[in-house]
Design a protein around this motif. Sequence first.
Motif, mmCIF file in Angstrom:
data_model
loop_
_atom_site.group_PDB
_atom_site.id
_atom_site.type_symbol
_atom_site.label_atom_id
_atom_site.label_comp_id
_atom_site.label_asym_id
_atom_site.label_seq_id
_atom_site.Cartn_x
_atom_site.Cartn_y
_atom_site.Cartn_z
ATOM 1 N N LEU A 104 114.261 34.049 -15.278
ATOM 2 C CA LEU A 104 114.016 33.799 -13.888
ATOM 3 C C LEU A 104 113.136 34.612 -13.697
ATOM 4 O O LEU A 104 112.274 34.445 -13.071
ATOM 5 C CB LEU A 104 115.185 33.510 -13.372
ATOM 6 N N ARG A 105 113.210 35.431 -13.268
ATOM 7 C CA ARG A 105 112.352 36.808 -12.685
ATOM 8 C C ARG A 105 111.234 37.230 -13.348
ATOM 9 O O ARG A 105 109.961 37.283 -12.437
ATOM 10 C CB ARG A 105 113.536 38.689 -13.018
ATOM 11 N N CYS B 158 118.553 45.115 -14.924
ATOM 12 C CA CYS B 158 117.661 44.515 -15.069
ATOM 13 C C CYS B 158 117.659 43.176 -14.922
ATOM 14 O O CYS B 158 117.243 42.870 -13.965
ATOM 15 C CB CYS B 158 116.844 44.709 -16.307
ATOM 16 N N ARG C 55 109.551 43.643 -9.451
ATOM 17 C CA ARG C 55 108.529 43.086 -10.821
ATOM 18 C C ARG C 55 107.611 42.624 -10.501
ATOM 19 O O ARG C 55 106.533 42.546 -11.267
ATOM 20 C CB ARG C 55 109.555 42.196 -11.631
HETATM 21 N N1 CP Z 1 115.121 40.870 -16.288
HETATM 22 C C1 CP Z 1 114.484 39.605 -16.510
HETATM 23 O O1 CP Z 1 113.361 39.598 -17.161
HETATM 24 O O2 CP Z 1 114.711 38.753 -16.209
HETATM 25 P P1 CP Z 1 114.587 36.935 -17.026
HETATM 26 O O3 CP Z 1 115.280 37.611 -18.291
HETATM 27 O O4 CP Z 1 115.262 36.044 -15.875
HETATM 28 O O5 CP Z 1 113.213 36.896 -16.584
#
Ligand code: CP
Length: 312
Positions: A48-49, A269, A297
């Motif tokens: 997601l992020r 995270c 991020r």
């Molecule tokens: N923290 C992180 O990398 O989130 P994602 O796995 O959603 O990209």
Amino acid sequence: MKHYLSINDIDTLSDWVSAARKLKENPKKFKTLGQDKTICLLFFNNSLRTRLSTQKAAMNLGMEVMVMNFGSEGWALEYGDGTLMNKGTSEHIKEAAMVVSQFCDIVAIRAFASLTDKEKDEAEVVLNGFKKYASVPVVNMESSVGHPLQALADAITLNEQNAKKRPKVVLSWAPHPKALPHAVANSFVQMMKLQDADFVITHPEGYELNTQITAGVTIEHDQKKACEHADFIYVKNWSSYTDYGQIKNEDANWMMTKEKLGKAKFMHCLPVRRNVVVEDAVLDSKQSLVIEQANNRTYAAQIVLKKIVEAL
Ligand code: CP
């Protein structure tokens, strides 16, 4: 800078953090820098992020972005040299990486650890395969052993939130029902070794990380003791490194609680399992920095892409 594969590709962390914080004040300041440049984001695993923040960072620099869920949509790749490809794999990394390079100026890769084959995971076959055969710079969006974009975002968050010359920062293991990789913890440790801080790792016995990465860091097996007088507590689960990929402890007493957190700021995270890794009262409190970590991020990715584009 050509590639961003590890936090150790950063020359001076404090300079990068300052530059990222300046980008955060004015994200579109370099909106034409990446004009006519394309980044290709290849995901062998979910996100997601990382997906949205890297895309946003590239867009802030005026880049075109192509995204592919390679794990579910691409051909199964072969990585071995001289392999007889008469089984499940359809395309060799040599062709795949060279072909991807025809379509973009930077390629970013997410490829998690298998947690079944330590040697193969540590060889980083996917990331290093792209590094070896792509003709364009490669960015690590979380590989088997590292998540340097997350660690850089965490460094930005610590810098923004820290009021002390030498804060106490704790990395605490927490329980989780699934076996998780070591990448986030590894990169966080590597990043903390570049900081002036009282840094402590706490985990149950049997959860030692790679000792080459943790060399010189204080390890405390008593979580409550480790968390005393902490300014920041970063919570993360990882599976056993020694007994590779195994879950050896699901002790709910290791979940982060308001009581253990004390006056410290909470970091994770994400994604995080509520009331398994950390209780609601922590995540829902003003002490939680998780949303700001996610926000940062973008600026971590943006400073990395900016430096790569400037060197193209
Ligand atoms: N923290 C992180 O990398 O989130 P994602 O796995 O959603 O990209």
